[in-house]
Design a protein around this motif. Structure first.
Motif, short mmCIF file in Angstrom:
data_model
loop_
_atom_site.label_atom_id
_atom_site.label_comp_id
_atom_site.label_asym_id
_atom_site.label_seq_id
_atom_site.Cartn_x
_atom_site.Cartn_y
_atom_site.Cartn_z
N ILE A 1 0.84 -1.21 0.00
CA ILE A 1 0.00 0.00 0.00
C ILE A 1 0.87 1.25 0.00
O ILE A 1 0.67 2.16 -0.80
CB ILE A 1 -0.96 0.01 1.21
N VAL A 2 1.86 1.32 0.91
CA VAL A 2 2.66 2.55 0.99
C VAL A 2 3.57 2.72 -0.23
O VAL A 2 3.80 3.85 -0.66
CB VAL A 2 3.47 2.67 2.31
N ARG A 3 4.03 1.63 -0.81
CA ARG A 3 4.83 1.75 -2.05
C ARG A 3 3.96 2.33 -3.17
O ARG A 3 4.41 3.20 -3.92
CB ARG A 3 5.39 0.40 -2.45
N ASP A 4 2.74 1.82 -3.27
CA ASP A 4 1.82 2.32 -4.29
C ASP A 4 1.50 3.80 -4.06
O ASP A 4 1.49 4.59 -5.00
CB ASP A 4 0.53 1.50 -4.28
N LEU A 5 1.25 4.17 -2.81
CA LEU A 5 0.98 5.58 -2.49
C LEU A 5 2.17 6.45 -2.82
O LEU A 5 2.02 7.56 -3.34
CB LEU A 5 0.61 5.72 -1.01
N ASP A 6 3.37 5.96 -2.53
CA ASP A 6 4.58 6.72 -2.80
C ASP A 6 4.76 6.94 -4.31
O ASP A 6 5.20 8.01 -4.73
CB ASP A 6 5.79 5.99 -2.22
N GLU A 7 4.39 5.95 -5.11
CA GLU A 7 4.48 6.11 -6.56
C GLU A 7 3.45 7.10 -7.08
O GLU A 7 3.74 7.92 -7.95
CB GLU A 7 4.28 4.76 -7.25
N ARG A 8 2.23 7.03 -6.55
CA ARG A 8 1.16 7.91 -7.03
C ARG A 8 1.30 9.34 -6.53
O ARG A 8 0.88 10.28 -7.20
CB ARG A 8 -0.20 7.37 -6.62
N PHE A 9 1.87 9.51 -5.33
CA PHE A 9 1.99 10.83 -4.72
C PHE A 9 3.43 11.04 -4.26
O PHE A 9 3.74 10.93 -3.08
CB PHE A 9 1.02 10.96 -3.53
N PRO A 10 4.33 11.35 -5.19
CA PRO A 10 5.75 11.44 -4.84
C PRO A 10 6.12 12.65 -3.99
O PRO A 10 7.17 12.65 -3.34
CB PRO A 10 6.45 11.49 -6.20
N THR A 11 5.28 13.68 -3.97
CA THR A 11 5.59 14.87 -3.18
C THR A 11 4.37 15.25 -2.35
O THR A 11 3.24 14.87 -2.66
CB THR A 11 5.95 16.08 -4.07
N ALA A 12 4.60 16.04 -1.32
CA ALA A 12 3.50 16.50 -0.47
C ALA A 12 2.46 17.29 -1.27
O ALA A 12 1.26 17.15 -1.05
CB ALA A 12 4.04 17.34 0.68
N GLU A 13 2.92 18.08 -2.22
CA GLU A 13 2.00 18.89 -3.01
C GLU A 13 1.06 18.02 -3.85
O GLU A 13 -0.08 18.40 -4.10
CB GLU A 13 2.77 19.84 -3.94
N SER A 14 1.53 16.86 -4.27
CA SER A 14 0.69 16.00 -5.11
C SER A 14 -0.50 15.44 -4.34
O SER A 14 -1.50 15.04 -4.94
CB SER A 14 1.51 14.87 -5.74
N TRP A 15 -0.44 15.45 -3.01
CA TRP A 15 -1.57 14.98 -2.20
C TRP A 15 -2.77 15.91 -2.31
O TRP A 15 -3.90 15.49 -2.08
CB TRP A 15 -1.17 14.85 -0.73
N GLU A 16 -2.53 17.18 -2.64
CA GLU A 16 -3.62 18.14 -2.73
C GLU A 16 -4.62 17.77 -3.82
O GLU A 16 -5.79 18.13 -3.74
CB GLU A 16 -3.07 19.54 -2.97
N GLU A 17 -4.16 17.03 -4.82
CA GLU A 17 -5.04 16.62 -5.91
C GLU A 17 -5.57 15.21 -5.72
O GLU A 17 -6.24 14.67 -6.59
CB GLU A 17 -4.28 16.72 -7.24
#
Length: 125
Positions: A50-66
């Protein structure tokens, strides 16, 4: 002479039959192909996936905003599996990292969330 069922009854029987077939097919399909590994090690592996997949989809803190708000359910699941919600026997580092992920999620602190996922990906190897 026997009374024949009307078209409404036949339509209802057809719908019930299709629904029953769908339900049975759903459960048979889900039971095929093995079962989930619910051992402690299997849960850790799943949490790491799960966390590897999340890390790939959201590589930076800013990408979490979307991010789709539903993604936070995945984060909460990983946090739980790492022991963030309830202390478990085992590696205290894993539990601390799980708690860090939980706190970041509760606060919606995107930078802390990003760090927590990076830390867990590093811990998972």
């Amino acid at each position: 002479m026997a009374k024949q069922p009307g078209p409404g009854i036949l339509a209802l029987l057809l719908i019930v039959s299709i629904a029953a077939g769908g339900v049975v097919g759903f459960f048979i399909g889900r039971s095929q192909g093995g079962s989930a590994d619910i051992s402690e090690e299997g849960q850790k592996q799943y949490a790491c996936e799960i966390v590897r997949d999340l890390d790939e989809r959201f590589p930076t803190a800013e990408s979490w905003e979307e991010a789709d708000p539903n993604v936070f359910g995945e984060v909460a699941s990983a946090s739980y599996l790492f022991g963030g919600y309830m202390p478990m026997e085992g590696d205290p580092t894993e539990e601390a990292l799980g708690r860090e992920l939980l706190v970041a999620t509760q606060r919606l602190d995107l930078e802390q969330l990003d760090r927590a996922i990076d830390d867990l990906v590093g811990w998972c190897g």
